[in-house]
Design an enzyme around this catalytic site. Structure first.
Site, mmCIF file in Angstrom:
data_model
loop_
_atom_site.group_PDB
_atom_site.id
_atom_site.type_symbol
_atom_site.label_atom_id
_atom_site.label_comp_id
_atom_site.label_asym_id
_atom_site.label_seq_id
_atom_site.Cartn_x
_atom_site.Cartn_y
_atom_site.Cartn_z
ATOM 1 N N PHE A 128 49.378 33.414 42.954
ATOM 2 C CA PHE A 128 47.967 33.404 43.320
ATOM 3 C C PHE A 128 47.605 32.001 43.830
ATOM 4 O O PHE A 128 48.051 31.004 43.262
ATOM 5 C CB PHE A 128 47.119 33.778 42.097
ATOM 6 C CG PHE A 128 45.678 33.975 42.431
ATOM 7 C CD1 PHE A 128 45.251 35.132 43.065
ATOM 8 C CD2 PHE A 128 44.742 32.997 42.134
ATOM 9 C CE1 PHE A 128 43.914 35.310 43.394
ATOM 10 C CE2 PHE A 128 43.410 33.170 42.454
ATOM 11 C CZ PHE A 128 42.990 34.324 43.090
ATOM 12 N N ASP A 197 51.571 33.372 33.938
ATOM 13 C CA ASP A 197 50.203 33.811 34.202
ATOM 14 C C ASP A 197 50.195 35.333 34.018
ATOM 15 O O ASP A 197 50.873 36.064 34.757
ATOM 16 C CB ASP A 197 49.811 33.414 35.635
ATOM 17 C CG ASP A 197 48.359 33.758 35.971
ATOM 18 O OD1 ASP A 197 47.807 34.698 35.352
ATOM 19 O OD2 ASP A 197 47.795 33.113 36.864
ATOM 20 N N TYR A 222 38.734 39.210 32.816
ATOM 21 C CA TYR A 222 37.884 40.190 33.517
ATOM 22 C C TYR A 222 38.656 41.271 34.269
ATOM 23 O O TYR A 222 38.047 42.103 34.921
ATOM 24 C CB TYR A 222 36.925 39.479 34.485
ATOM 25 C CG TYR A 222 37.579 38.445 35.387
ATOM 26 C CD1 TYR A 222 38.309 38.812 36.497
ATOM 27 C CD2 TYR A 222 37.450 37.082 35.113
ATOM 28 C CE1 TYR A 222 38.899 37.865 37.311
ATOM 29 C CE2 TYR A 222 38.040 36.122 35.917
ATOM 30 C CZ TYR A 222 38.756 36.519 37.022
ATOM 31 O OH TYR A 222 39.347 35.580 37.804
ATOM 32 N N LYS A 223 39.984 41.250 34.202
ATOM 33 C CA LYS A 223 40.746 42.269 34.936
ATOM 34 C C LYS A 223 40.999 43.457 34.005
ATOM 35 O O LYS A 223 40.070 44.169 33.655
ATOM 36 C CB LYS A 223 42.024 41.662 35.497
ATOM 37 C CG LYS A 223 41.759 40.522 36.487
ATOM 38 C CD LYS A 223 43.056 39.968 37.012
ATOM 39 C CE LYS A 223 42.868 38.702 37.848
ATOM 40 N NZ LYS A 223 42.169 38.920 39.113
ATOM 41 N N ARG A 371 44.994 47.211 48.391
ATOM 42 C CA ARG A 371 45.461 47.012 47.017
ATOM 43 C C ARG A 371 44.709 47.961 46.094
ATOM 44 O O ARG A 371 43.479 47.960 46.046
ATOM 45 C CB ARG A 371 45.193 45.560 46.640
ATOM 46 C CG ARG A 371 45.942 45.063 45.444
ATOM 47 C CD ARG A 371 45.713 43.583 45.285
ATOM 48 N NE ARG A 371 44.335 43.293 44.922
ATOM 49 C CZ ARG A 371 43.969 42.307 44.096
ATOM 50 N NH1 ARG A 371 44.884 41.534 43.564
ATOM 51 N NH2 ARG A 371 42.708 42.084 43.820
#
Ligand SMILES: Cc1ncc(COP(=O)(O)O)c(C=O)c1O
Length: 412
Positions: A128, A197, A222-223, A371
């Site tokens: 990322f 991560d 938050y995912k 995605r």
């Protein structure tokens, strides 16, 4: 398999789904198929009453006494403990704090300081962007040589100059899952430390940090954890590093005696030293409430459901979407896949917009990826079929060339 037959089978699979009841723990609009839980998890039904309580009763009535009365002070550890159970760490090894980016900065510096004689940091090129930026910044600050190396090639890149390696467990773009146990072992064999991560794996698949002997880990709240937009992140440090690790952001809440208000810093014992500033209590307690959605669920069953969803999507995509110009970029092998599937398409951005207009929410990632994330707690097999049907309908109707979908919004 035709889509009518696929729908019949999907209905049967949903009826037999051992974690199907978990969907009732979320608030989802009836007319939406939500395939973006890998970016912003759906709203957990436990969150609205918890937020109302923290705002109206705890803050509104108890005011500042809530730091003691409602134990706000220890909430980062309490929430950290709940997350620990999802990522295979001990309660005292995880604290909820800051953002993933900030936590990554803290652990990269802390890990590098544990290997002062080594001058190289490895990170994968497709990580990322924030991870890449922070690794470069840490390299500049500490005088480390930052090299970009794929996890599959790490063996050849490891030598006695490598201090630490920073990888994502599941790739945010392709959904590829890396072999945490094998990579960690290779890194340790070379005398280096590993930082994972977990943003795209925690809450969607079993993560076994201690079983894999991982040194440090960070991840988003938050995912798949559904903590809400901008929810606090978390940081894990293996207990063996607790006494020697040093944070580059020594905040007062991570001090050994925060209320002594001393003029010089002495780190708190253990993981608490990775606390920095005052925790955002409304968001933190929303995350705390959201984690109740995992109560009583077996992560092996969560993984089985996730694989079943992505397997079905890939099979249908190969049958009916490949002839329409899509390419599945996510690995077919179960062990190499997280809980998302990415499709390459030349008009990926417009395809995603057309799909959203049709009630199926996914997202676009540069340069050409559609995605789709399959939050295993609330996505059903019938949703997979609907998503494929709507992709077929959108592209058959040439909606990817519709000018309404050509202009990119700020957030994609
Ligand atoms: C893998 C990964 N790492 C780090 C981040 C950055 O997280 P934050 O913006 O919360 O710092 C993200 C955000 O999507 C991510 O996907």
């Amino acid at each position: 398999m035709d889509l009518t037959q696929a729908r019949e089978q999907a209905v049967a699979r949903d009826l037999a789904d051992p974690i199907g009841h978990a969907r009732d723990r979320f608030v989802l609009p009836d007319d939406i198929v939500y395939l973006d839980g890998n970016s912003l998890g759906a709203l957990s039904a436990a969150v609205p009453p918890a937020v109302k309580d923290v705002v109206e009763r705890q803050w509104g009535q108890a005011l500042i006494t809530s730091w003691n009365e409602h134990d706000w002070w220890m909430a980062p550890r309490r929430v950290g403990g709940r997350i620990a159970s999802l990522i295979g760490a001990a309660d005292h090894e995880v604290v909820a704090a800051d953002s993933t980016s900030v936590n990554l900065f803290k652990v990269l510096v802390a890990a590098a300081r544990l290997r002062p004689d080594r001058r190289v940091l490895l990170i994968e090129p497709s990580n990322f962007p924030a991870d890449l930026y922070i690794a470069d910044s840490v390299g500049e600050l500490l005088g480390l040589d930052v090299r970009r190396v794929e996890p599959g090639d790490v063996g050849a890149a490891l030598d006695d100059e490598v201090a630490l390696v920073s990888y994502s467990h599941v790739d945010y773009g392709t959904g590829r899952a890396h072999d945490m146990a094998a990579v960690t072992q290779q890194v340790h064999d070379a005398g280096a430390l590993i930082v994972w991560d977990l943003s795209h794996s925690a809450g969607a698949l079993p993560v076994a940090l201690n079983e894999c002997d991982v040194d440090f880990a960070v991840g988003c709240g938050y995912k798949y954890l559904s903590g809400g937009p901008g929810a606090p992140a978390y940081v894990m440090a293996a207990a063996r590093h607790h006494d020697s690790m040093r944070t580059p952001l020594p905040g007062w809440t991570g001090h050994a005696r925060p209320f002594a208000m001393e003029g010089s810093y002495e780190p708190a014992a253990g993981i608490d030293r990775f606390r920095c500033g005052t925790p955002p209590m409304v968001s933190l307690l929303a995350l705390d409430a959201a984690l109740a959605a995992f109560d009583g669920l077996d992560m092996a069953q969560v993984r089985e459901k996730s694989l079943s969803l992505t397997r079905l999507f890939i099979a249908l995509a190969e049958d009916v979407l490949t002839p329409l110009g899509f390419e599945v970029v996510t690995p077919r092998a179960d062990a190499e896949r997280g809980s998302q599937v990415s499709l390459r398409h030349p008009q990926a951005y417009a395809v995603v917009q057309a799909l959203i207009a049709r009630g199926v929410i996914g997202d676009f990632r540069q340069p050409d990826l559609v995605r789709l994330g399959f939050g295993p707690l609330y996505v059903r097999h019938v949703d997979v079929v609907t998503a494929v049907e709507q992709l077929v309908a959108a592209v058959t109707a040439q909606e990817q060339h519709d000018e309404r979908y050509a202009v990119q919004t700020t957030v994609t």
